[in-house]
Structure formats: C-alpha cells, structure tokens
Design a protein around this motif. Structure first.
Motif, mmCIF file in Angstrom:
data_model
loop_
_atom_site.group_PDB
_atom_site.id
_atom_site.type_symbol
_atom_site.label_atom_id
_atom_site.label_comp_id
_atom_site.label_asym_id
_atom_site.label_seq_id
_atom_site.Cartn_x
_atom_site.Cartn_y
_atom_site.Cartn_z
ATOM 1 N N THR A 13 1.174 -1.090 0.049
ATOM 2 C CA THR A 13 0.034 -0.247 0.099
ATOM 3 C C THR A 13 1.076 1.602 -0.512
ATOM 4 O OG1 THR A 13 -1.844 -1.042 1.323
ATOM 5 C CG2 THR A 13 -1.535 1.546 1.397
ATOM 6 N N LEU A 14 0.537 2.092 -0.882
ATOM 7 C CA LEU A 14 1.252 3.010 -1.077
ATOM 8 C C LEU A 14 1.628 4.091 -0.039
ATOM 9 C CD1 LEU A 14 1.795 3.409 -4.997
ATOM 10 C CD2 LEU A 14 3.000 2.496 -3.614
ATOM 11 N N LYS A 15 1.908 5.272 0.281
ATOM 12 C CA LYS A 15 1.725 6.328 1.187
ATOM 13 C C LYS A 15 1.145 6.581 0.625
ATOM 14 C CE LYS A 15 5.904 6.351 4.021
ATOM 15 N NZ LYS A 15 7.477 6.629 4.644
ATOM 16 N N ARG A 16 1.011 7.900 -0.525
ATOM 17 C CA ARG A 16 0.316 8.398 -1.432
ATOM 18 C C ARG A 16 -1.031 8.021 -1.693
ATOM 19 N NH1 ARG A 16 4.870 11.158 -5.266
ATOM 20 N NH2 ARG A 16 6.225 12.046 -3.292
ATOM 21 N N GLY A 17 -1.568 6.630 -1.415
ATOM 22 C CA GLY A 17 -2.547 6.220 -1.102
ATOM 23 C C GLY A 17 -2.212 5.351 -3.125
ATOM 24 N N GLY A 18 -3.204 3.865 -3.003
ATOM 25 C CA GLY A 18 -2.868 2.977 -3.730
ATOM 26 C C GLY A 18 -2.694 1.675 -3.475
ATOM 27 N N ASP A 19 -2.606 0.651 -4.282
ATOM 28 C CA ASP A 19 -2.668 -0.508 -3.961
ATOM 29 C C ASP A 19 -1.942 -1.241 -5.285
ATOM 30 O OD1 ASP A 19 -3.491 -0.920 -1.383
ATOM 31 O OD2 ASP A 19 -5.507 -0.856 -2.262
ATOM 32 N N PRO A 42 -1.814 1.398 -9.494
ATOM 33 C CA PRO A 42 -2.782 2.888 -9.398
ATOM 34 C C PRO A 42 -1.628 3.594 -10.307
ATOM 35 C CG PRO A 42 -0.801 3.171 -7.354
ATOM 36 C CD PRO A 42 -0.676 1.733 -8.093
#
Length: 102
Positions: A13-19, A42
């Motif tokens: 899971t990315l810190k900026r959002g998205g998997d 993402p």
C-alpha cells in the motif's frame, strides 16, 4: 507476501494512496535475479515487468540493477517513468538501510 517462490504475490500500500500487487515470475539464485509482473497498480500502465539483479562490485560490495519495462499511453509515459525512478530509488535506499541494520 502471499505464497513463496515463483508464483507468490506481494502486496503493498503506497503512502500516497493506492495498492500494488506483484506476482513473482522468476527467481534465479545463481544469478541473484528476481523478476516480477505487476498485476495491480495505481499507475496508468497496461503492462509492467520488473527485474532486480545484484552484482558484486570491484570493492566486494554490491551493485543493484533494477529495471522496469512498462507500457502506457504515450501522454502518461514521462510521468510514469519519473514516478518509477523515484520509487526505485526509495526502494534501493530502503534495502540498504535494512541490510546495514543486520
């Protein structure tokens, strides 16, 4: 991680959002090479395959070569490439920190 060896899936899971989900497609221990296919991302890509290789350097340390082949709409390619450069740099830095702490 889900599974082991070739066929295993790693989830991030990315810190900026998205998997992200990667499937390990090849491990060559003798050549110190791992190849993976990104199956969930993402990023605006239609295909993504990465390879990480470790080579011994002249000073008996290591050189990491991390290459990515991806396809995307030409209008997105430069942005995706820059995002990948930053992500790979952060990944290599993280590996170095983890290895130095052993």
């Amino acid at each position: 991680m889900e599974g082991e060896g070739v066929g295993a899936h790693r989830h991030m899971t990315l810190k900026r959002g998205g998997d992200i989900t990667d499937r390990i497609v090849d491990i060559d221990a003798a050549k110190r090479r791992l190849t993976y296919q990104r199956t969930r991302s993402p990023f605006p890509v239609s295909s993504y395959r990465g390879t990480v290789e470790v080579f011994e350097s002249f000073d008996s340390l290591a050189v990491v070569a991390w290459t990515v082949d991806f396809e995307s709409d030409p209008k997105d390619s430069a942005t995706v490439a820059e995002t990948l450069r930053a992500g790979i740099g952060a990944g290599v830095d993280g590996m170095e920190r983890d290895l130095l702490s052993l």
